[in-house]
Design an enzyme around this catalytic site. Structure first.
Site, PDB file in Angstrom:
ATOM      1  N   LYS A 192       1.107  -1.238  -0.306  1.00 49.89           N
ATOM      2  CA  LYS A 192       0.131  -0.044  -0.018  1.00 49.89           C
ATOM      3  C   LYS A 192       0.657   1.321   0.029  1.00 49.89           C
ATOM      4  O   LYS A 192       0.663   2.192  -0.809  1.00 49.89           O
ATOM      5  CB  LYS A 192      -1.118   0.223   1.282  1.00 49.89           C
ATOM      6  CG  LYS A 192      -1.714   1.308   1.149  1.00 49.89           C
ATOM      7  CD  LYS A 192      -2.332   1.575   2.794  1.00 49.89           C
ATOM      8  CE  LYS A 192      -1.428   1.915   3.466  1.00 49.89           C
ATOM      9  NZ  LYS A 192      -1.935   2.544   4.798  1.00 49.89           N
ATOM     10  N   SER A 193       1.686   1.283   0.936  1.00 48.44           N
ATOM     11  CA  SER A 193       2.638   2.624   1.044  1.00 48.44           C
ATOM     12  C   SER A 193       3.482   2.524  -0.392  1.00 48.44           C
ATOM     13  O   SER A 193       3.492   3.928  -0.913  1.00 48.44           O
ATOM     14  CB  SER A 193       3.777   2.246   2.116  1.00 48.44           C
ATOM     15  OG  SER A 193       3.090   2.092   3.278  1.00 48.44           O
ATOM     16  N   ARG A 210       2.811   5.971  -2.973  1.00 55.88           N
ATOM     17  CA  ARG A 210       3.552   6.995  -3.320  1.00 55.88           C
ATOM     18  C   ARG A 210       3.992   6.883  -4.841  1.00 55.88           C
ATOM     19  O   ARG A 210       4.168   8.022  -5.559  1.00 55.88           O
ATOM     20  CB  ARG A 210       5.231   6.670  -2.704  1.00 55.88           C
ATOM     21  CG  ARG A 210       5.184   6.981  -1.214  1.00 55.88           C
ATOM     22  CD  ARG A 210       6.112   6.219  -0.442  1.00 55.88           C
ATOM     23  NE  ARG A 210       6.135   6.717   1.027  1.00 55.88           N
ATOM     24  CZ  ARG A 210       5.276   6.333   1.946  1.00 55.88           C
ATOM     25  NH1 ARG A 210       4.285   5.784   1.847  1.00 55.88           N
ATOM     26  NH2 ARG A 210       5.412   6.936   3.068  1.00 55.88           N
ATOM     27  N   GLY A 221      -4.732   7.549   5.874  1.00 55.47           N
ATOM     28  CA  GLY A 221      -3.783   8.615   6.280  1.00 55.47           C
ATOM     29  C   GLY A 221      -2.877   9.015   4.943  1.00 55.47           C
ATOM     30  O   GLY A 221      -2.485  10.220   4.934  1.00 55.47           O
ATOM     31  N   SER A 244       3.354  11.533  13.049  1.00 56.37           N
ATOM     32  CA  SER A 244       3.327  10.896  12.061  1.00 56.37           C
ATOM     33  C   SER A 244       4.540  11.120  10.905  1.00 56.37           C
ATOM     34  O   SER A 244       4.631  12.393  10.450  1.00 56.37           O
ATOM     35  CB  SER A 244       1.916  11.098  11.385  1.00 56.37           C
ATOM     36  OG  SER A 244       1.935  10.412  10.059  1.00 56.37           O
ATOM     37  N   GLN A 278       4.070  10.613   8.107  1.00 56.49           N
ATOM     38  CA  GLN A 278       3.438  11.102   6.799  1.00 56.49           C
ATOM     39  C   GLN A 278       3.066  12.492   6.651  1.00 56.49           C
ATOM     40  O   GLN A 278       3.054  12.885   5.356  1.00 56.49           O
ATOM     41  CB  GLN A 278       1.907  10.580   6.635  1.00 56.49           C
ATOM     42  CG  GLN A 278       1.925   8.975   6.786  1.00 56.49           C
ATOM     43  CD  GLN A 278       0.455   8.636   6.988  1.00 56.49           C
ATOM     44  OE1 GLN A 278      -0.554   9.008   7.354  1.00 56.49           O
ATOM     45  NE2 GLN A 278       0.415   7.265   6.426  1.00 56.49           N
ATOM     46  N   SER A 284       8.185   5.718  12.517  1.00 54.66           N
ATOM     47  CA  SER A 284       8.226   4.975  11.113  1.00 54.66           C
ATOM     48  C   SER A 284       9.016   5.588  10.352  1.00 54.66           C
ATOM     49  O   SER A 284       8.652   5.809   9.042  1.00 54.66           O
ATOM     50  CB  SER A 284       6.732   5.068  10.546  1.00 54.66           C
ATOM     51  OG  SER A 284       5.981   4.399  11.402  1.00 54.66           O
ATOM     52  N   GLU A 295       3.114  -0.171  12.541  1.00 51.39           N
ATOM     53  CA  GLU A 295       2.129  -0.787  12.107  1.00 51.39           C
ATOM     54  C   GLU A 295       1.857  -2.391  12.255  1.00 51.39           C
ATOM     55  O   GLU A 295       0.800  -3.149  12.079  1.00 51.39           O
ATOM     56  CB  GLU A 295       1.796  -0.679  10.452  1.00 51.39           C
ATOM     57  CG  GLU A 295       3.032  -1.448   9.570  1.00 51.39           C
ATOM     58  CD  GLU A 295       4.138  -0.683   9.498  1.00 51.39           C
ATOM     59  OE1 GLU A 295       5.292  -0.869   8.719  1.00 51.39           O
ATOM     60  OE2 GLU A 295       4.429   0.333  10.529  1.00 51.39           O
ATOM     61  N   ARG A 332      -5.003   2.443  18.815  1.00 54.69           N
ATOM     62  CA  ARG A 332      -4.566   0.995  18.786  1.00 54.69           C
ATOM     63  C   ARG A 332      -4.442   0.504  20.145  1.00 54.69           C
ATOM     64  O   ARG A 332      -4.631  -0.600  20.276  1.00 54.69           O
ATOM     65  CB  ARG A 332      -3.727   0.777  17.719  1.00 54.69           C
ATOM     66  CG  ARG A 332      -4.392   0.759  16.302  1.00 54.69           C
ATOM     67  CD  ARG A 332      -3.128   0.471  15.211  1.00 54.69           C
ATOM     68  NE  ARG A 332      -3.868   0.110  14.006  1.00 54.69           N
ATOM     69  CZ  ARG A 332      -3.264   0.372  12.949  1.00 54.69           C
ATOM     70  NH1 ARG A 332      -1.939   0.609  12.784  1.00 54.69           N
ATOM     71  NH2 ARG A 332      -3.769   0.244  11.774  1.00 54.69           N
TER      72      ARG A 332
END
Length: 441
Positions: free
Chosen positions: A34-35, A39, A105, A179, A181, A208, A324, A355
């Site tokens: 997914k990441s 991108r 996100g 984050s 992100q 991350s 994650e 979480r």
């Protein structure tokens, strides 16, 4: 041989997590990351010519990203010769549309900088819980770069980006401790800013970090000039973006529950296509599962995990860079032979759900002994029993519940469909894993 009948949700909406009847012996082929897919999609929207993404992930998050780019004027569709691939054709970015972020996100942090380059307003909306996800950092960073944003002071969804067709760029300082992100979202569009972009982080450690390394590597792949030699600072020069023709790696984070199944049942699971080198945080599974008692082999056939005869080892681990993985690792720890501590993941309170609170609540409801800490969980193994496992619209909670269900009878999972966020074929893959009699030699 473990076996399982196909297991769709029952009439009560709950999915009965299949119980393994012996050691799992399986080969599980996973869809793309997914990441990386997201991108590549963003960079393809900035490219000069069409790009081809081979074996991309098609899940709710990536479909939302593709639709967001369509709203901004790009074409995203299947390749005529291979519909599983995506062909992305960029056009002049336009405003006037609405981007649905869902609970993704990547979409809510990566697309606003793209929208800032469009001519006209772009509205951003999302799922009900999306408003709880941190957004103020990237919105304020864009404002500092001259972008007009209307959010009525919320610092969260919904908001509107009023693009002027260009962004001046330059340097911006932000706190990305909630984050990574925030950094990645800005950098992915930075080459298209008039003066490029320099992002400096000022705050607690960035979670991350491998995801920022992934962003920098994908920018390099697309021909951007980047510099990450100064700690806490990332720089990208103004430049054109080359079109891409890339094969998307398997999603290593989505491998967690399948590989952990080998350890839980004393079996063997192989994931084909596991890269020898990767920036994906999920690669940390090799070290984590080794520490928990599995035998690990990475070769040209992929990654193979074999559960040993020594049980599941508890551990004290910092998952800051691969947070994650926390839900599945927490489930493993609940089944271990001695207590465990998970540290460094305070930021996952702001993910799809809190979480840490969700894991503590659901594991304790099954008879576990889990205590939240400031930045993680303390887990003392106790005999677990069946019950309803609530998932809070969080795909990773489904994966953790399925793993527990291999050895704890009677676990029923609420809203298993939420796993479509990153792995729509999860139930089929899980049932298929249990239905295989043995892994090929």
């Amino acid at each position: 041989m473990p076996s399982a009948d196909p297991s769709p949700p029952g009439p009560d909406g709950l999915w009965a997590a299949p119980l393994a009847t012996g050691p799992v012996q399986a080969v599980v082929t996973l869809p793309g990351s997914k990441s990386l897919t997201n991108r590549y999609l963003v960079l393809s929207a900035h490219a000069q010519e069409s790009s081809r993404l081979r074996s991309p992930l098609r899940s709710r998050d990536t479909l939302l990203m593709a639709q967001a780019l369509r709203e901004l004027g790009c074409e995203v569709g299947g390749a005529p010769d291979q519909p599983a691939d995506w062909i992305v054709t960029p056009h002049t970015l336009r405003g006037g549309g609405t981007v649905d972020c869902g609970l993704a996100g990547n979409v809510m942090r990566f697309v606003p900088p793209v929208a800032a380059l469009a001519a006209g307003p772009v509205a951003f909306i999302g799922d009900a819980h999306a408003a709880a996800r941190p957004m103020s950092v990237i919105l304020e960073a864009l404002r500092a770069l001259g972008v007009e944003i209307h959010d009525e002071g919320r610092g969260s969804l919904p908001f509107t980006v009023r693009g002027r067709g260009a962004v001046r760029g330059g340097a911006v300082t932000l706190d990305a401790s909630a984050s990574s992100q925030f950094v990645s979202g800005l950098l992915l569009s930075g080459p298209r800013f008039e003066h490029g972009l320099t992002v400096h982080h000022d705050g607690k450690s960035v979670p991350s970090l491998p995801h920022i390394e992934m962003t920098m590597e994908t920018l390099r792949d697309a021909g951007a000039m980047v510099d990450d030699t100064t700690p806490h600072t990332w720089h990208v020069e103004p430049s054109e973006i080359n079109s891409l023709d890339v094969v998307v790696e398997p999603d290593l984070s989505n491998a967690a529950q399948f590989l952990a199944a080998a350890l839980v049942t004393g079996g063997r699971v192989r994931i084909p296509g596991w890269p020898q080198y990767t920036t994906q945080g999920g690669d940390a599974l090799r070290d984590i599962l080794d520490r928990m008692g599995a035998d690990i082999v990475l070769d040209r056939d992929g990654l193979t995990i074999t559960g040993g005869g020594g049980g599941i080892h508890g551990l004290d681990i910092d998952l800051h860079d691969s947070s994650e993985l926390t839900p599945v690792i927490a489930a493993l720890c609940a089944l271990a032979e001695r207590p465990s501590v998970i540290r460094g993941v305070a930021h996952i309170r702001g993910h799809e759900t809190d979480r840490l609170a969700a894991l503590a609540t659901e594991l304790n409801a099954l008879g576990g002994d889990v205590r939240e800490t400031e930045d993680g969980l303390r887990i003392r193994p106790r005999p677990l029993h069946g019950g309803t496992f609530h998932t809070y619209a969080d795909h990773r909670m489904v994966m953790a519940a399925a793993l527990l269900g291999l050895v704890v009878p009677g676990i029923h999972v609420e809203n298993v469909a939420t796993v479509a966020k990153t792995l729509p074929t999860f139930v089929d893959l899980w049932d298929g894993m249990l239905g295989q009699s043995q892994a090929p030699a």
